[in-house]
Design an enzyme around this catalytic site. Structure first.
Site, mmCIF file in Angstrom:
data_model
loop_
_atom_site.group_PDB
_atom_site.id
_atom_site.type_symbol
_atom_site.label_atom_id
_atom_site.label_comp_id
_atom_site.label_asym_id
_atom_site.label_seq_id
_atom_site.Cartn_x
_atom_site.Cartn_y
_atom_site.Cartn_z
ATOM 1 N N GLU A 1 9.049 2.659 12.866
ATOM 2 C CA GLU A 1 8.682 2.307 11.493
ATOM 3 C C GLU A 1 7.190 2.543 11.319
ATOM 4 O O GLU A 1 6.378 2.031 12.094
ATOM 5 C CB GLU A 1 9.007 0.857 11.151
ATOM 6 C CG GLU A 1 8.699 0.546 9.689
ATOM 7 C CD GLU A 1 9.018 -0.880 9.258
ATOM 8 O OE1 GLU A 1 8.946 -1.149 8.044
ATOM 9 O OE2 GLU A 1 9.312 -1.718 10.139
ATOM 10 N N GLU B 1 -2.970 5.732 12.865
ATOM 11 C CA GLU B 1 -2.507 6.471 11.692
ATOM 12 C C GLU B 1 -1.157 7.118 12.002
ATOM 13 O O GLU B 1 -0.938 7.647 13.106
ATOM 14 C CB GLU B 1 -3.517 7.552 11.322
ATOM 15 C CG GLU B 1 -4.881 7.016 10.902
ATOM 16 C CD GLU B 1 -4.871 6.443 9.504
ATOM 17 O OE1 GLU B 1 -3.923 6.725 8.749
ATOM 18 O OE2 GLU B 1 -5.820 5.722 9.157
ATOM 19 N N ASP C 1 1.921 2.258 0.350
ATOM 20 C CA ASP C 1 1.019 2.141 -0.795
ATOM 21 C C ASP C 1 1.149 3.366 -1.702
ATOM 22 O O ASP C 1 0.948 4.498 -1.257
ATOM 23 C CB ASP C 1 -0.421 2.029 -0.289
ATOM 24 C CG ASP C 1 -1.394 1.573 -1.363
ATOM 25 O OD1 ASP C 1 -1.151 1.853 -2.551
ATOM 26 O OD2 ASP C 1 -2.405 0.939 -1.013
ATOM 27 N N LYS D 1 -3.692 5.706 -8.793
ATOM 28 C CA LYS D 1 -4.620 6.613 -9.476
ATOM 29 C C LYS D 1 -4.452 8.043 -8.969
ATOM 30 O O LYS D 1 -4.326 8.278 -7.771
ATOM 31 C CB LYS D 1 -6.065 6.147 -9.262
ATOM 32 C CG LYS D 1 -6.374 4.798 -9.910
ATOM 33 C CD LYS D 1 -7.810 4.387 -9.681
ATOM 34 C CE LYS D 1 -8.102 3.026 -10.332
ATOM 35 N NZ LYS D 1 -9.507 2.591 -10.105
ATOM 36 N N ASP E 1 9.292 1.630 -4.779
ATOM 37 C CA ASP E 1 9.694 1.072 -6.070
ATOM 38 C C ASP E 1 8.928 1.723 -7.218
ATOM 39 O O ASP E 1 9.049 1.287 -8.361
ATOM 40 C CB ASP E 1 9.470 -0.440 -6.099
ATOM 41 C CG ASP E 1 8.007 -0.804 -5.876
ATOM 42 O OD1 ASP E 1 7.397 -0.224 -4.949
ATOM 43 O OD2 ASP E 1 7.472 -1.654 -6.613
#
Length: 340
Positions: A33, A85, A108, A112, A144
């Site tokens: 994950e 990362e 995330d 923008k 979402d």
């Protein structure tokens, strides 16, 4: 009493590639994950698949702390946490066709437009995932945010070796058997219906880039110069070196109060790697100065690290007309480098 759980592993300090059978002490299917948040989904995944080895990769410190505590309480021994990362971990820590399943839950969305390049799910990441999935293995992705879902949909369709496992581009409810994540619960509570993707690795041959391997020869140089340590300190100014995709930021210089040496606080940004380390300028007899990486934070000898040492040594050499190399052991040459 709960069994002791191993602390978080640092991706930059693991072997490239990593022997996961050795890390877990057993050979088993591997699930990964990337970005595990509060760790509940990761914990559930390990409970659901007790015969699998589960790796969680996270770059934020707070989720690592939360999840370490959760694993400590439960004594779950089939999970290893990795600080690093996602893209770097894929290219450096895993072998081609080694992973049975990848999970990317509600990363995330970086709303923008100018921040879209920071999104986790990109064509580059999906190509790396496809190369590390074993045939028949799957990648599960959830978000979402509709614009992000559209981007993910297009990127998945364009990734060789992956095929949609659903009869539609995505589902609007999670498959049975998987627990909800914290962000998933927040989205549903706010009335946002998530998008769920599952793509499977086909038998179609694709390019399998081998894991990145580093030449672990530590870069170093010896400069002879008539300058004093104080003169070198006075000559230093913070500056940035740019060379193609690599950037080295020499941020600050500190002088030791106990040893004849200077430490240069340095940040290196290069493809796959980011390192914050210290470069050492150490005085020794005969007007010689050793330039190398300090043993602070166990730095790795990446191309950027070689360039950082090389440039610092060259700067030191050129401070005085009589400066010269007595020894030089670096991997790269700074052709085309510039200092703004």
């Amino acid at each position: 009493m709960a069994r002791a759980v191993l602390p978080t592993l640092n991706a930059m300090q693991l072997p490239f590639p990593t022997d996961w059978t050795g890390v877990f002490g057993r050979a088993a299917p591997l699930a990964v994950e990337i970005g595990f948040g509060d760790g509940k989904f990761l914990h559930h995944l390990a409970r659901q698949q007790p015969t699998w080895n589960v790796v969680g990769i996270e770059r934020a410190h707070a989720p690592l702390t939360w999840t370490e505590k959760r694993l400590q309480r439960t004594g779950l021994s089939t999970v290893r946490l990795v600080y690093g990362e996602g893209l770097m971990a894929l290219h450096c820590l895993f072998q081609p066709e080694q992973v049975r399943a990848f999970h990317l839950n509600f990363s995330d969305p970086w709303h923008k437009k100018r921040h879209h390049a920071r999104r986790l799910v990109t064509t580059e990441l999906l190509h790396a995932i496809a190369s590390r999935l074993e045939p028949g293995g799957a990648v599960y992705i959830a978000t979402d945010i509709e614009p992000y879902a559209q981007q993910i949909d297009l990127a998945l369709q364009a990734t060789p070796g992956l095929a949609n496992a659903y009869g539609a581009p995505f589902l609007r409810e999670r498959e049975p058997g998987f627990s909800q994540t914290r962000y998933e619960r927040k989205a549903l509570a706010a009335g946002r219906i998530p998008f769920y993707f599952r793509y499977q690795r086909t038998s179609t041959p694709i390019d399998h880039p081998p894991p990145v391997k580093l030449d672990e020869t530590m870069p170093n140089a010896v400069i002879q110069t008539p300058l004093s340590l104080q003169a070198i300190q006075d000559a230093f100014t913070p500056h940035i070196l740019r060379n193609g995709p690599r950037t080295v930021h020499y941020m600050e210089l500190y002088r030791s109060t106990q040893y004849p040496s200077l430490l240069v606080d340095t940040f290196i940004d290069e493809p796959l790697f980011k390192q914050h380390l210290m470069l050492l300028i150490q005085e020794r007899s005969g007007g010689e100065f050793v330039v190398r990486m300090a043993e602070v934070g166990l730095p790795r000898a990446t191309d950027g690290a070689h360039e950082a040492v090389n440039h610092l040594a060259e700067w030191l050499r050129t401070l005085h007309p009589k400066g010269q190399y007595r020894h030089q052991k670096v991997k790269t040459v700074l052709d085309g480098a510039s200092e703004p």
